[in-house]
Design a protein around this motif. Structure first.
Motif, short mmCIF file in Angstrom:
data_model
loop_
_atom_site.label_atom_id
_atom_site.label_comp_id
_atom_site.label_asym_id
_atom_site.label_seq_id
_atom_site.Cartn_x
_atom_site.Cartn_y
_atom_site.Cartn_z
N ILE A 151 0.83 -1.21 0.00
CA ILE A 151 0.00 0.00 0.00
C ILE A 151 0.86 1.25 0.00
CG2 ILE A 151 -1.76 1.32 1.25
CD1 ILE A 151 -2.87 -1.37 2.27
N ILE A 152 1.92 1.28 0.78
CA ILE A 152 2.79 2.46 0.83
C ILE A 152 3.38 2.76 -0.55
CG2 ILE A 152 4.84 1.17 1.62
CD1 ILE A 152 4.22 4.62 2.91
N GLU A 153 3.75 1.71 -1.28
CA GLU A 153 4.31 1.90 -2.63
C GLU A 153 3.23 2.34 -3.61
OE1 GLU A 153 7.47 2.04 -3.40
OE2 GLU A 153 7.97 1.55 -1.32
N CYS A 154 2.03 1.80 -3.46
CA CYS A 154 0.91 2.24 -4.30
C CYS A 154 0.70 3.74 -4.13
CB CYS A 154 -0.38 1.49 -3.93
SG CYS A 154 -0.36 -0.28 -4.28
N PHE A 155 0.71 4.16 -2.88
CA PHE A 155 0.52 5.58 -2.56
C PHE A 155 1.64 6.43 -3.17
CE2 PHE A 155 1.15 9.23 0.33
CZ PHE A 155 -0.11 9.80 0.26
N LYS A 156 2.89 6.00 -2.98
CA LYS A 156 4.04 6.75 -3.50
C LYS A 156 4.02 6.84 -5.03
CE LYS A 156 7.33 5.63 0.19
NZ LYS A 156 8.56 4.86 0.50
N GLN A 157 3.52 5.77 -5.68
CA GLN A 157 3.48 5.73 -7.14
C GLN A 157 2.24 6.41 -7.73
OE1 GLN A 157 5.97 4.49 -9.16
NE2 GLN A 157 7.14 4.23 -7.29
N GLY A 158 1.35 6.86 -6.84
CA GLY A 158 0.16 7.56 -7.31
C GLY A 158 -0.94 6.64 -7.81
N TRP A 159 -0.92 5.37 -7.37
CA TRP A 159 -1.98 4.45 -7.76
C TRP A 159 -3.30 4.91 -7.16
CZ3 TRP A 159 -0.74 -1.45 -7.69
CH2 TRP A 159 0.40 -1.71 -8.45
N SER A 160 -4.37 4.70 -7.88
CA SER A 160 -5.70 4.98 -7.34
C SER A 160 -6.02 3.93 -6.27
CB SER A 160 -6.76 4.92 -8.44
OG SER A 160 -6.95 3.58 -8.87
N ILE A 161 -7.01 4.23 -5.47
CA ILE A 161 -7.46 3.29 -4.45
C ILE A 161 -7.92 1.99 -5.11
CG2 ILE A 161 -9.33 2.91 -2.78
CD1 ILE A 161 -8.88 5.96 -2.05
N MET A 162 -8.60 2.11 -6.23
CA MET A 162 -9.08 0.92 -6.96
C MET A 162 -7.91 0.05 -7.45
SD MET A 162 -12.34 0.67 -6.91
CE MET A 162 -12.68 -0.47 -8.22
N GLU A 163 -6.85 0.68 -7.92
CA GLU A 163 -5.69 -0.08 -8.39
C GLU A 163 -5.01 -0.80 -7.22
OE1 GLU A 163 -3.88 2.37 -12.14
OE2 GLU A 163 -3.86 3.40 -10.20
N ALA A 164 -4.89 -0.12 -6.10
CA ALA A 164 -4.23 -0.71 -4.93
C ALA A 164 -5.02 -1.89 -4.37
CB ALA A 164 -4.03 0.35 -3.84
N ALA A 165 -6.35 -1.81 -4.46
CA ALA A 165 -7.23 -2.84 -3.90
C ALA A 165 -7.70 -3.86 -4.93
CB ALA A 165 -8.44 -2.19 -3.23
N ALA A 166 -7.17 -3.79 -6.14
CA ALA A 166 -7.60 -4.69 -7.21
C ALA A 166 -7.29 -6.15 -6.86
CB ALA A 166 -6.90 -4.32 -8.52
N PRO A 167 -8.16 -7.06 -7.24
CA PRO A 167 -7.90 -8.49 -6.98
C PRO A 167 -6.54 -8.95 -7.50
CG PRO A 167 -10.14 -8.20 -7.73
CD PRO A 167 -9.46 -6.86 -7.88
N SER A 168 -6.07 -8.38 -8.58
CA SER A 168 -4.77 -8.77 -9.14
C SER A 168 -3.61 -8.35 -8.22
CB SER A 168 -4.58 -8.17 -10.53
OG SER A 168 -4.63 -6.75 -10.45
N ASN A 169 -3.86 -7.45 -7.28
CA ASN A 169 -2.84 -7.02 -6.33
C ASN A 169 -2.98 -7.71 -4.98
OD1 ASN A 169 -0.53 -5.46 -5.64
ND2 ASN A 169 -1.83 -4.02 -4.54
N LEU A 170 -3.92 -8.63 -4.87
CA LEU A 170 -4.18 -9.30 -3.60
C LEU A 170 -3.81 -10.77 -3.66
CD1 LEU A 170 -7.69 -7.73 -2.87
CD2 LEU A 170 -5.47 -6.98 -1.98
N GLN A 171 -3.32 -11.28 -2.54
CA GLN A 171 -2.98 -12.69 -2.42
C GLN A 171 -3.07 -13.10 -0.96
OE1 GLN A 171 1.11 -13.38 -3.48
NE2 GLN A 171 1.88 -11.84 -2.08
N MET A 172 -3.13 -14.38 -0.75
CA MET A 172 -3.11 -14.93 0.60
C MET A 172 -1.69 -15.35 0.93
SD MET A 172 -6.20 -14.53 1.45
CE MET A 172 -6.15 -15.30 3.06
N LEU A 173 -1.22 -14.97 2.12
CA LEU A 173 0.09 -15.37 2.59
C LEU A 173 -0.02 -15.89 4.02
CD1 LEU A 173 2.68 -12.58 1.59
CD2 LEU A 173 2.46 -14.87 0.65
N PRO A 174 0.79 -16.89 4.37
CA PRO A 174 0.83 -17.29 5.77
C PRO A 174 1.24 -16.08 6.61
CG PRO A 174 2.01 -18.88 4.40
CD PRO A 174 1.69 -17.70 3.55
N TRP A 175 0.71 -15.98 7.81
CA TRP A 175 0.91 -14.79 8.64
C TRP A 175 2.38 -14.46 8.85
CZ3 TRP A 175 3.41 -14.76 13.35
CH2 TRP A 175 3.70 -16.00 13.89
N ASP A 176 3.22 -15.48 9.11
CA ASP A 176 4.63 -15.21 9.40
C ASP A 176 5.37 -14.71 8.16
OD1 ASP A 176 4.26 -17.77 8.32
OD2 ASP A 176 5.92 -18.65 9.44
N GLU A 177 5.01 -15.25 7.00
CA GLU A 177 5.62 -14.79 5.75
C GLU A 177 5.20 -13.35 5.46
OE1 GLU A 177 5.53 -16.09 1.05
OE2 GLU A 177 5.13 -17.61 2.56
#
Length: 79
Positions: free
Chosen positions: A43-69
């Motif tokens: 999210i911090i990089e999305c903000f710095k790069q000027g991404w819209s909220i929709m781009e930052a929250a797009a399904p293509s930018n989301l993934q599941m990760l184990p909590w420790d990773e």
């Protein structure tokens, strides 16, 4: 930035609900010590790069990760 993060996280949760089958096809359990919904491009990089909220929250930018990773990843970009 604080408002941006809040809105991106809220929209990301909505996108997760709508696209759960794509983001979490293995149906991992979400939780503090289970799996986290992660932003591939932080999210911090999305903000710095000027991404819209929709781009930052797009399904293509989301993934599941184990909590420790996810916690060890911090604000690194996942390829």
């Amino acid at each position: 930035y604080k408002d941006y993060v809040t809105v991106v996280r809220g929209l990301s949760d909505k996108m997760y609900k709508l696209f759960k089958h794509e983001i979490n096809p293995e149906n991992h359990r979400r939780g503090k010590f289970q799996y986290h919904l992660d932003h591939k491009f932080p999210i911090i990089e999305c903000f710095k790069q000027g991404w819209s909220i929709m781009e930052a929250a797009a399904p293509s930018n989301l993934q599941m990760l184990p909590w420790d990773e996810n916690l060890s990843k911090s604000n690194k970009i996942v390829e």
